[in-house]
Scaffold this motif. Structure first.
Motif, PDB file in Angstrom:
ATOM      1  N   LYS A 241       0.912  -1.235   0.186  1.00  0.00           N
ATOM      2  CA  LYS A 241      -0.040  -0.181   0.076  1.00  0.00           C
ATOM      3  C   LYS A 241       0.730   1.503  -0.054  1.00  0.00           C
ATOM      4  O   LYS A 241       0.550   2.194  -0.743  1.00  0.00           O
ATOM      5  N   THR A 242       1.939   1.290   0.848  1.00  0.00           N
ATOM      6  CA  THR A 242       2.853   2.413   0.786  1.00  0.00           C
ATOM      7  C   THR A 242       3.343   2.703  -0.463  1.00  0.00           C
ATOM      8  O   THR A 242       3.674   4.028  -0.665  1.00  0.00           O
ATOM      9  N   LEU A 243       4.008   1.825  -1.147  1.00  0.00           N
ATOM     10  CA  LEU A 243       4.626   1.972  -2.527  1.00  0.00           C
ATOM     11  C   LEU A 243       3.553   2.287  -3.620  1.00  0.00           C
ATOM     12  O   LEU A 243       3.819   3.029  -4.512  1.00  0.00           O
ATOM     13  N   ALA A 244       2.452   1.688  -3.612  1.00  0.00           N
ATOM     14  CA  ALA A 244       1.309   1.839  -4.565  1.00  0.00           C
ATOM     15  C   ALA A 244       0.767   3.504  -4.264  1.00  0.00           C
ATOM     16  O   ALA A 244       0.731   3.980  -5.405  1.00  0.00           O
ATOM     17  N   PHE A 245       0.577   3.777  -3.236  1.00  0.00           N
ATOM     18  CA  PHE A 245      -0.089   5.220  -3.172  1.00  0.00           C
ATOM     19  C   PHE A 245       1.070   6.231  -2.916  1.00  0.00           C
ATOM     20  O   PHE A 245       0.650   7.449  -3.261  1.00  0.00           O
ATOM     21  N   GLY A 246       1.962   5.968  -2.722  1.00  0.00           N
ATOM     22  CA  GLY A 246       3.087   6.942  -2.486  1.00  0.00           C
ATOM     23  C   GLY A 246       2.776   7.792  -1.630  1.00  0.00           C
ATOM     24  O   GLY A 246       2.778   7.831  -0.330  1.00  0.00           O
ATOM     25  N   SER A 247       2.976   9.505  -1.870  1.00  0.00           N
ATOM     26  CA  SER A 247       2.593  10.397  -0.805  1.00  0.00           C
ATOM     27  C   SER A 247       1.211  10.609  -0.761  1.00  0.00           C
ATOM     28  O   SER A 247       0.904  11.657  -0.055  1.00  0.00           O
ATOM     29  N   VAL A 248       0.288  10.037  -1.559  1.00  0.00           N
ATOM     30  CA  VAL A 248      -1.205  10.023  -1.424  1.00  0.00           C
ATOM     31  C   VAL A 248      -1.749   9.399  -0.440  1.00  0.00           C
ATOM     32  O   VAL A 248      -1.254   8.237   0.144  1.00  0.00           O
ATOM     33  N   ASP A 249      -2.733   9.834   0.182  1.00  0.00           N
ATOM     34  CA  ASP A 249      -3.425   9.257   1.766  1.00  0.00           C
ATOM     35  C   ASP A 249      -4.428   8.346   0.909  1.00  0.00           C
ATOM     36  O   ASP A 249      -5.177   8.634   0.380  1.00  0.00           O
ATOM     37  N   PRO A 250      -4.191   7.011   1.299  1.00  0.00           N
ATOM     38  CA  PRO A 250      -5.085   6.192   0.849  1.00  0.00           C
ATOM     39  C   PRO A 250      -6.639   6.361   1.482  1.00  0.00           C
ATOM     40  O   PRO A 250      -7.518   5.858   0.743  1.00  0.00           O
ATOM     41  N   LYS A 251      -6.852   6.912   2.593  1.00  0.00           N
ATOM     42  CA  LYS A 251      -8.200   7.076   3.025  1.00  0.00           C
ATOM     43  C   LYS A 251      -8.911   7.972   2.218  1.00  0.00           C
ATOM     44  O   LYS A 251      -9.949   7.672   2.166  1.00  0.00           O
ATOM     45  N   THR A 252      -8.355   8.830   1.253  1.00  0.00           N
ATOM     46  CA  THR A 252      -8.981   9.596   0.442  1.00  0.00           C
ATOM     47  C   THR A 252      -9.419   8.943  -0.611  1.00  0.00           C
ATOM     48  O   THR A 252     -10.359   9.658  -1.633  1.00  0.00           O
ATOM     49  N   TYR A 253      -9.119   7.743  -1.043  1.00  0.00           N
ATOM     50  CA  TYR A 253      -9.470   7.006  -2.287  1.00  0.00           C
ATOM     51  C   TYR A 253      -9.830   5.719  -1.773  1.00  0.00           C
ATOM     52  O   TYR A 253      -9.109   4.462  -2.074  1.00  0.00           O
ATOM     53  N   PRO A 254     -11.037   5.438  -1.019  1.00  0.00           N
ATOM     54  CA  PRO A 254     -11.381   4.247  -0.518  1.00  0.00           C
ATOM     55  C   PRO A 254     -11.651   3.202  -1.674  1.00  0.00           C
ATOM     56  O   PRO A 254     -11.092   1.818  -1.429  1.00  0.00           O
ATOM     57  N   ARG A 255     -12.181   3.517  -2.888  1.00  0.00           N
ATOM     58  CA  ARG A 255     -12.183   2.470  -3.985  1.00  0.00           C
ATOM     59  C   ARG A 255     -11.024   1.861  -4.574  1.00  0.00           C
ATOM     60  O   ARG A 255     -10.863   0.945  -4.770  1.00  0.00           O
ATOM     61  N   LEU A 256      -9.992   2.836  -4.616  1.00  0.00           N
ATOM     62  CA  LEU A 256      -8.681   2.430  -5.139  1.00  0.00           C
ATOM     63  C   LEU A 256      -8.021   1.543  -4.030  1.00  0.00           C
ATOM     64  O   LEU A 256      -7.240   0.567  -4.390  1.00  0.00           O
ATOM     65  N   THR A 257      -8.214   1.855  -2.574  1.00  0.00           N
ATOM     66  CA  THR A 257      -7.742   0.857  -1.790  1.00  0.00           C
ATOM     67  C   THR A 257      -8.619  -0.548  -1.759  1.00  0.00           C
ATOM     68  O   THR A 257      -7.647  -1.432  -1.432  1.00  0.00           O
ATOM     69  N   LEU A 258      -9.658  -0.642  -1.988  1.00  0.00           N
ATOM     70  CA  LEU A 258     -10.277  -1.767  -2.354  1.00  0.00           C
ATOM     71  C   LEU A 258      -9.617  -2.554  -3.684  1.00  0.00           C
ATOM     72  O   LEU A 258      -9.396  -3.679  -3.262  1.00  0.00           O
ATOM     73  N   LEU A 259      -9.185  -2.071  -4.665  1.00  0.00           N
ATOM     74  CA  LEU A 259      -8.425  -2.547  -5.364  1.00  0.00           C
ATOM     75  C   LEU A 259      -7.165  -3.237  -5.240  1.00  0.00           C
ATOM     76  O   LEU A 259      -6.786  -4.203  -5.466  1.00  0.00           O
ATOM     77  N   ALA A 260      -6.585  -2.081  -4.546  1.00  0.00           N
ATOM     78  CA  ALA A 260      -5.083  -2.382  -4.035  1.00  0.00           C
ATOM     79  C   ALA A 260      -5.076  -3.576  -3.041  1.00  0.00           C
ATOM     80  O   ALA A 260      -4.280  -4.530  -3.190  1.00  0.00           O
ATOM     81  N   MET A 261      -6.166  -3.993  -2.059  1.00  0.00           N
ATOM     82  CA  MET A 261      -6.056  -4.950  -1.308  1.00  0.00           C
ATOM     83  C   MET A 261      -5.947  -6.340  -2.014  1.00  0.00           C
ATOM     84  O   MET A 261      -5.620  -7.464  -1.857  1.00  0.00           O
ATOM     85  N   GLU A 262      -7.101  -6.357  -3.260  1.00  0.00           N
ATOM     86  CA  GLU A 262      -6.908  -7.517  -3.948  1.00  0.00           C
ATOM     87  C   GLU A 262      -5.773  -7.975  -4.778  1.00  0.00           C
ATOM     88  O   GLU A 262      -5.118  -9.056  -4.891  1.00  0.00           O
ATOM     89  N   ILE A 263      -5.190  -6.945  -5.315  1.00  0.00           N
ATOM     90  CA  ILE A 263      -3.969  -6.996  -6.116  1.00  0.00           C
ATOM     91  C   ILE A 263      -2.825  -7.460  -5.139  1.00  0.00           C
ATOM     92  O   ILE A 263      -1.942  -8.081  -5.668  1.00  0.00           O
ATOM     93  N   ALA A 264      -2.921  -6.778  -3.959  1.00  0.00           N
ATOM     94  CA  ALA A 264      -1.655  -7.277  -2.884  1.00  0.00           C
ATOM     95  C   ALA A 264      -1.845  -8.777  -2.682  1.00  0.00           C
ATOM     96  O   ALA A 264      -0.852  -9.497  -2.664  1.00  0.00           O
TER      97      ALA A 264
END
Length: 510
Positions: free
Chosen positions: A340-363
């Motif tokens: 998650k840290t590498l994928a979002f970089g300096s962006v706060d994942p909490k502001t993109y909940p739908r991308l966080t959902l996708l990132a969880m499965e991809i991980a």
């Protein structure tokens, strides 16, 4: 009752008092448990906010510790406990938010219907029915654990400032993780202690040997080189030499010192001439080879010298004079934090909940692979939009289904076994990107200019068999990982294949 106690003999009176105390204690405990059970549980949103605040406090301590060279083993152990609990808390919090946004995702509109169906698939994939209550209970457990650990760490936090800061510039966390050894602080301290301290009576027994075992590409070499770069270790040994199993499988071990590849030399700081030998075993272990090497080492190396052996084979554990270190792949909580840290970089994942959902499965699809995480996370970070991330998720899901249906194996299991694995290309689904073989290069060797992420997720299309740079590690020993690939046209079939589902590690892929 008073008369009974008065008329009884002293021993009977004592027994009666013990009995009454036990009964009253039992009733008191049951009463307390009853009222606790009747007490309403805190609202889910309250638990989420409280856990988030405690995680921020834990993260401040961890990030401050990561940039300092801590030498106290007890502090390292305490930090390791805090770090593991923090990773678990982050994973549970993101998973809980995954559930809380489940209904919200249904109401949000995506321009293409197929993309919306993929979002719904991610939600169903992560949350079986009834799991939300269990996650909430686990969050409460982690919350109390973090509070307790942080409270116990007050003195440790004060002592942190006394240790040398390794990085002077303020780093974003994704840059810090990308330029340090992740998740091996305890093991590094164990190796350092072995190198800098000698057991009582060890000089009479011969050279001390530390075995380090672990699966393919779990980070054995990275751990050893990281410790060897420590200035304390470099000052303690006059020479550090690295050997492979090919360097001692002949019978000319009289040229042992000449055959060694010298990595560091600092003779002025150490008059005793101690030598550290690091032996990397890539193939099968041979006791005869080891006996010849150990005999030559005792003959040529001065007193106080030490040996570290790294191998995938657990049989080397019996060669150690101290307890072996066994490396394992990151836990799912650690890996998710890293990815998650590498994928979002300096962006706060909490502001993109739908991308966080996708990132969880991809991980989860990455099977905790460092190389896979860096290839895919870099591509996600450079293409920060929902459409691209959905395509990556669909591509990975198709790759897994393809490999399981053909070989009965997850593609990353095939890569660990160094077997060819069909992958895929996002831009042209009609083509197979076949990974034929892989190898690693030193920092001095030339590497291909084409990157794996550009072939898989971009428009770069080489012809025939070609080599691509999968990942260049930013930490010592700075290995570059190269894949040999080939693009093959898929054969078209007239009949439509029946849709199937495949379950791997409890996860169902359609």
């Amino acid at each position: 009752m008073e008369e009974l106690l008065t008329d009884s003999r002293p021993d009977e009176r004592e027994q009666m008092e013990i009995f009454l105390s036990a009964v009253l204690g039992h009733l008191t405990t049951r009463s307390i448990n009853f009222f606790i059970g009747k007490r309403p549980q805190p609202p889910a949103l309250d638990v989420e906010n409280r856990l988030q605040r405690v995680l921020v406090r834990a993260q401040v301590i961890i990030e401050e510790a990561m940039v300092r060279q801590i030498t106290n083993q007890a502090m390292v152990q305490q930090l390791d406990m805090l770090r593991d609990t923090m990773y678990r808390g982050c994973y549970l919090l993101d998973t809980f938010r995954f559930q809380s946004h489940k209904e919200d995702a249904k109401d949000q509109t995506v321009s293409h219907p197929s993309l919306l169906s993929k979002v719904n698939y991610v939600k169903d994939f992560c949350f079986p029915s009834g799991e939300g209550t269990q996650i909430l209970e686990e969050m409460l457990d982690v919350l109390e654990s973090l509070r307790s650990i942080i409270l116990d760490a007050n003195e440790m936090v004060m002592f942190l400032t006394s240790y040398t800061r390794m990085y002077r510039e303020p780093y974003s966390m994704h840059l810090l993780l990308g330029n340090c050894m992740f998740g091996r602080q305890m093991e590094a301290q164990h190796v350092t202690n072995f190198l800098l301290h000698t057991r009582p009576g060890a000089a009479d027994e011969g050279l001390e040997v530390l075995p380090i075992v672990g699966p393919f590409r779990v980070g054995k070499s990275t751990l050893v080189v990281h410790v060897c770069n420590d200035r304390r270790v470099r000052d303690y040994f006059s020479e550090i030499v690295f050997l492979s199993d090919h360097d001692f499988r002949d019978e000319k071990l009289t040229a042992f010192r000449e055959a060694c590849v010298m990595k560091y030399q600092n003779c002025d700081s150490n008059k005793d001439g101690r030598v550290l030998v690091v032996l990397e075993l890539a193939g099968d272990f041979s006791e005869g080879d080891w006996k010849r090497l150990y005999s030559a080492s005792k003959r040529y190396l001065p007193s106080g010298s030490k040996i570290i052996i790294t191998s995938r084979s657990h049989s080397i554990k019996k060669l150690g004079t101290t307890r072996a270190i066994s490396l394992k792949f990151l836990s799912r909580e650690e890996y998710w934090y890293y990815f998650k840290t590498l994928a979002f970089g300096s962006v706060d994942p909490k502001t993109y909940p739908r991308l966080t959902l996708l990132a969880m499965e991809i991980a989860r699809a990455m099977k905790r692979s460092f190389i896979g995480a860096n290839i895919t996370a870099c591509a996600l970070r450079e293409n920060f939009n929902i459409r691209f991330w959905l395509k990556v998720q669909a591509l990975l899901r198709g790759i897994i289904q393809k490999n399981v249906s053909r070989f009965g194996e997850h593609p990353f299991n095939l890569l660990v076994q160094n077997r060819p694995a069909p992958l895929g290309r996002m831009t042209t689904p009609s083509e197979d990107l076949v990974l034929c073989s892989q190898y690693q290069c030193s920092s001095q060797e030339e590497v291909p200019e084409i990157k794996m992420q550009d072939v898989m997720y971009g428009s770069v299309k080489p012809h025939g068999k070609f080599e691509v740079l999968a990942w260049k590690s930013p930490v010592p020993p700075y290995y570059s990982y190269v894949f040999t690939c080939e693009i093959q046209e898929l054969k078209s079939t007239g009949a439509k294949r029946k849709r199937s589902t495949i379950t791997i590690d409890g996860v169902t892929y359609c």
